[in-house]
Design a protein around this motif. Structure first.
Motif, PDB file in Angstrom:
ATOM      1  N   GLU A   1       0.834  -1.192   0.000  1.00 28.29           N
ATOM      2  CA  GLU A   1       0.000   0.000   0.000  1.00 28.29           C
ATOM      3  C   GLU A   1       0.874   1.249   0.000  1.00 28.29           C
ATOM      4  O   GLU A   1       1.951   1.268   0.574  1.00 28.29           O
ATOM      5  CB  GLU A   1      -0.930  -0.005   1.219  1.00 28.29           C
ATOM      6  N   ASP A   2       0.397   2.287  -0.655  1.00 29.35           N
ATOM      7  CA  ASP A   2       1.081   3.582  -0.763  1.00 29.35           C
ATOM      8  C   ASP A   2       2.296   3.544  -1.690  1.00 29.35           C
ATOM      9  O   ASP A   2       2.987   4.557  -1.845  1.00 29.35           O
ATOM     10  CB  ASP A   2       1.522   4.102   0.612  1.00 29.35           C
ATOM     11  N   ILE A   3       2.588   2.401  -2.302  1.00 31.19           N
ATOM     12  CA  ILE A   3       3.700   2.316  -3.251  1.00 31.19           C
ATOM     13  C   ILE A   3       3.117   1.856  -4.588  1.00 31.19           C
ATOM     14  O   ILE A   3       2.729   0.697  -4.729  1.00 31.19           O
ATOM     15  CB  ILE A   3       4.785   1.334  -2.778  1.00 31.19           C
ATOM     16  N   PRO A   4       3.007   2.733  -5.580  1.00 28.82           N
ATOM     17  CA  PRO A   4       2.340   2.386  -6.847  1.00 28.82           C
ATOM     18  C   PRO A   4       2.975   1.203  -7.548  1.00 28.82           C
ATOM     19  O   PRO A   4       4.195   1.050  -7.581  1.00 28.82           O
ATOM     20  CB  PRO A   4       2.499   3.675  -7.673  1.00 28.82           C
ATOM     21  N   LYS A   5       2.129   0.347  -8.102  1.00 28.86           N
ATOM     22  CA  LYS A   5       2.532  -0.791  -8.924  1.00 28.86           C
ATOM     23  C   LYS A   5       3.583  -1.661  -8.236  1.00 28.86           C
ATOM     24  O   LYS A   5       4.534  -2.130  -8.875  1.00 28.86           O
ATOM     25  CB  LYS A   5       3.050  -0.309 -10.283  1.00 28.86           C
TER      26      LYS A   5
ATOM     27  N   ALA B   1      -1.195  -6.663   8.518  1.00 31.53           N
ATOM     28  CA  ALA B   1      -0.418  -5.614   9.176  1.00 31.53           C
ATOM     29  C   ALA B   1      -1.161  -5.109  10.399  1.00 31.53           C
ATOM     30  O   ALA B   1      -2.396  -5.102  10.445  1.00 31.53           O
ATOM     31  CB  ALA B   1      -0.173  -4.464   8.201  1.00 31.53           C
ATOM     32  N   TYR B   2      -0.398  -4.693  11.400  1.00 22.64           N
ATOM     33  CA  TYR B   2      -1.018  -4.143  12.593  1.00 22.64           C
ATOM     34  C   TYR B   2      -1.628  -2.784  12.276  1.00 22.64           C
ATOM     35  O   TYR B   2      -1.105  -2.022  11.480  1.00 22.64           O
ATOM     36  CB  TYR B   2       0.015  -3.974  13.710  1.00 22.64           C
ATOM     37  N   ASP B   3      -2.736  -2.479  12.908  1.00 24.28           N
ATOM     38  CA  ASP B   3      -3.355  -1.170  12.712  1.00 24.28           C
ATOM     39  C   ASP B   3      -3.143  -0.278  13.932  1.00 24.28           C
ATOM     40  O   ASP B   3      -3.737   0.778  14.040  1.00 24.28           O
ATOM     41  CB  ASP B   3      -4.854  -1.317  12.414  1.00 24.28           C
ATOM     42  N   ASP B   4      -2.317  -0.703  14.854  1.00 28.07           N
ATOM     43  CA  ASP B   4      -2.014   0.130  16.019  1.00 28.07           C
ATOM     44  C   ASP B   4      -0.642  -0.256  16.554  1.00 28.07           C
ATOM     45  O   ASP B   4       0.090  -1.006  15.922  1.00 28.07           O
ATOM     46  CB  ASP B   4      -3.088  -0.016  17.103  1.00 28.07           C
TER      47      ASP B   4
ATOM     48  N   ASN C   1       0.466  11.384   8.388  1.00 25.55           N
ATOM     49  CA  ASN C   1       0.805  10.151   7.655  1.00 25.55           C
ATOM     50  C   ASN C   1       1.115   8.997   8.601  1.00 25.55           C
ATOM     51  O   ASN C   1       2.047   8.218   8.382  1.00 25.55           O
ATOM     52  CB  ASN C   1       2.004  10.421   6.735  1.00 25.55           C
ATOM     53  N   PHE C   2       0.324   8.882   9.668  1.00 24.05           N
ATOM     54  CA  PHE C   2       0.610   7.906  10.716  1.00 24.05           C
ATOM     55  C   PHE C   2       0.413   6.469  10.226  1.00 24.05           C
ATOM     56  O   PHE C   2       1.180   5.574  10.575  1.00 24.05           O
ATOM     57  CB  PHE C   2      -0.291   8.178  11.923  1.00 24.05           C
ATOM     58  N   ASN C   3      -0.599   6.247   9.404  1.00 26.18           N
ATOM     59  CA  ASN C   3      -0.872   4.890   8.928  1.00 26.18           C
ATOM     60  C   ASN C   3       0.264   4.333   8.087  1.00 26.18           C
ATOM     61  O   ASN C   3       0.572   3.143   8.144  1.00 26.18           O
ATOM     62  CB  ASN C   3      -2.174   4.863   8.127  1.00 26.18           C
ATOM     63  N   SER C   4       0.890   5.203   7.277  1.00 27.42           N
ATOM     64  CA  SER C   4       2.011   4.758   6.454  1.00 27.42           C
ATOM     65  C   SER C   4       3.171   4.309   7.328  1.00 27.42           C
ATOM     66  O   SER C   4       3.832   3.302   7.037  1.00 27.42           O
ATOM     67  CB  SER C   4       2.469   5.893   5.531  1.00 27.42           C
TER      68      SER C   4
END
Length: 643
Positions: A124-128, A141-144, A163-166
């Motif tokens: 996620e967040d990295i195209p292709k 992946a952990y969400d916290d 940009n905390f989720n990244s």
């Protein structure tokens, strides 16, 4: 050898034999340390400005180890029942990783290095892009920050809002304790400051969490042993909580300016404070202004100005120590939790520096690298433009048995250290803006983590659309059956197919690009043997010779200009007078390709020829795109034209 037994923070270990004649349980007693046997206590400042050797007070020397700094601190931790994330819980990634005991068959399998990437998940967040991995699949992946200790978690939640989720996504990947190869990171100097900062924050968070958990385990066990003098730690593996030496994290960076960014952010992410005097010395040596604030050179590209802003020295080595209340920079290597270094400085340290050349001088030991558990190599693409062999040599030196004792109690050392298996527990994280065969070889050969590997795979669109000049770009494929034969095959093709055409042509202005120093020397010697009209610009060429070569080439006094990629990386010259671009070997940095082609803009009849083989896929796909590169590699034809 039995598995480590989880022990609660408040319970007394069961099933232990009591030995009444035994003195108080062994802990890391810093009062027994002799500065002469603790490794180098100071490091003389080098002529190039790097320093490690600050004088240490008695307090610093006496707190070199992981033992508790006060009984109250340890007792508070033992009694703290509000900490729901006890490091002894089996669900904790740290405890799960370090408590695993490998079987003989598992060690043999790891040594064979035959693991294959067999699963994938989206990046996620990295195209292709997608992550591919070995070993067990990462479920989610952990969400916290469930796996992070309380103070750190609270501080990060307050500090990290943008940009905390990244950050969490890459942190969770790091927290899996697998080896990671991320070779599509958009660095800060390519207008990717937010992405670069998020990645750096994630691995710094992981390193801080690892250090905190390591320290907490030792402190709690020290307190238990102090409260129960009759405990026989030989019967309980839960007390085997240390390595041969204290340093656990190693950050390898190419430039001082990048080390300054890392340390500044490391301090911001830590809930502790730093010593003012040490920070003042750090600012004096590494600078204190943001690199982005420095004046730009309008004649250079923006990414060049950002990359080489600040201190670009490549020789630095220092330790960072965490205590109960502070962060101490320039700590003794054996008293440090973190080592920050350039590959060059650490390689010289391992080899003994210049002193080793003197008759009778003793080689300094590098035992402080024996217990490194996390290695982060950031900006590996920049390191590849320096000397890749230094990095390779440093990683080969990690996790060896120490040459002498460094106070640690053998009864407290983890079994896999004693069994010489530490390299199978070490996590290596390699970060780069692009991938090279050398990075692949290092990742496959020296990264042997039993947890497995995770690698980023990207589909590229290429940089050909960035070329505004209308010209035919002819790609010529030569045959090479193996990597060992590829250099000779490339050289033979150039000598028999390309150079005769250059020699026959009356037109000058041939700009000949080579990507490696070996190719630069080889082609230079060949042109000399042919008595060719040529000049050259390499990374070691003096400024006077560079100016002379550029003038001769522009005025047409020399027919050929031999130009190295490293020289372009460090100087980004705009070469004038070029009419024919011959790319002997493709540049590793894809953005260099349109820059080089644009140098033909003043020519009335621009031409471009590119040599490649099937083994150049990594470079080729970044320039022409992944789909086009595959066609060029698999086609029955050997000549291709892009317009």
């Amino acid at each position: 050898m039995g598995k480590l037994k989880p022990v609660s923070a408040t319970a007394t270990p069961r099933g232990q034999k009591r030995r009444r004649d035994r003195p108080k349980g062994p802990v890391l007693d810093s009062s027994l340390r002799d500065s002469s046997s603790a490794g180098p206590a100071r490091r003389e400042k080098q002529s190039n400005g790097s320093s490690q050797g600050r004088d240490h007070s008695d307090e610093d020397v006496l707190t070199d180890d992981c033992s508790v700094s006060s009984e109250d601190e340890a007792d508070d931790m033992i009694r703290n029942k509000n900490d729901a994330f006890d490091e002894m819980e089996s669900s904790c990634s740290f405890q799960r990783h370090v408590s695993r005991i490998l079987t003989i068959d598992e060690v043999k399998a790891l040594a064979k290095q035959k693991s294959k990437f067999k699963w994938e998940m989206p990046a996620e967040d990295i195209p292709k892009s997608k992550w591919v991995g070995t070993g067990e699949r990462i479920q989610e992946a952990y969400d916290d920050l469930v796996d992070v200790k309380g103070k750190l978690r609270d501080h990060w939640e307050k500090t990290l809002s943008d940009n905390f989720n990244s950050r969490l996504r890459f942190f969770s990947l790091c927290n899996s304790y697998r080896d990671i190869m991320h070779c599509n990171k958009k660095p800060f100097y390519l207008k990717g400051s937010k992405v670069d900062s998020s990645t750096m924050d994630a691995y710094l968070m992981h390193a801080l969490n690892h250090i905190q958990r390591t320290r907490d385990v030792v402190i709690k066990n020290d307190a238990k042993l102090r409260n129960d003098a009759d405990t026989d730690i030989l019967d309980d593996n839960s007390y085997r909580d240390q390595g041969f030496t204290r340093p656990k994290v190693l950050f390898l960076l190419p430039l001082k300016s990048m080390a300054r960014r890392l340390v500044k952010r490391l301090i911001q992410l830590s809930p502790l404070t730093q010593k003012d005097n040490a920070m003042g010395h750090f600012k004096k040596e590494f600078g204190e202004s943001d690199d982005e604030d420095e004046p730009e050179n309008p004649s250079k590209p923006a990414d060049f100005n950002l990359l080489f802003a600040g201190d670009v020295e490549d020789h630095f080595l220092f330790g960072i120590k965490y205590t109960k209340k502070s962060i101490k920079l320039y700590s003794n290597f054996y008293a440090s939790d973190i080592i920050v270094a350039s590959p060059l400085a650490l390689k010289l340290k391992i080899d003994g520096g210049e002193d080793i050349k003197k008759k009778g001088s003793a080689k300094e030991d590098s035992d402080f690298l024996s217990s490194i558990e996390i290695v982060v190599v950031d900006h590996a693409d920049v390191i590849s433009m320096q000397n890749w062999s230094h990095l390779h040599a440093v990683l080969e030196q990690l996790n060896h048995l120490p040459s002498k004792e460094h106070v640690a109690s053998v009864m407290r050392i983890r079994p896999w250290y004693l069994d010489e298996q530490a390299r199978y527990y070490r996590q290596t994280i390699i970060l780069s803006s692009y991938l090279t065969p050398e990075m692949n070889a290092l990742f496959n050969g020296l990264c042997l983590n039993y947890e497995g590997k995770v690698k980023l795979v990207t589909e590229f669109t290429g940089v050909l659309p960035k070329i505004q000049l209308e010209l035919r770009q002819v790609y010529e494929r030569f045959d090479a059956s193996s990597i060992g034969e590829s250099e000779d095959a490339r050289f033979d093709y150039f000598c028999t197919k390309v150079y005769p055409k250059i020699q026959e042509s009356d037109e000058g202005g041939v700009l000949l690009l080579v990507s490696s120093y070996f190719e630069y020397i080889r082609i230079s010697n060949f042109l000399k043997s042919q008595e060719a009209s040529f000049c050259r610009i390499g990374e070691a060429t003096s400024q006077q010779d560079i100016s002379r070569s550029r003038l001769w080439f522009f005025e047409g006094q020399k027919k050929i200009l031999l130009y190295s990629e490293r020289s372009h990386f460090f100087h980004r010259y705009k070469i004038r007078g070029a009419h024919h671009l011959v790319i002997y070997s493709l540049p590793g940095r894809k953005d260099f390709y349109p820059e080089l082609v644009s140098m033909l803009g003043e020519s009335a009849n621009p031409k471009c020829n590119v040599l490649f083989s099937r083994l150049d896929l990594l470079k080729l796909e970044r320039i022409v795109g992944t789909s086009s590169a595959r066609r060029l590699i698999s086609s029955d034809k050997s000549m291709f034209v892009f317009c």
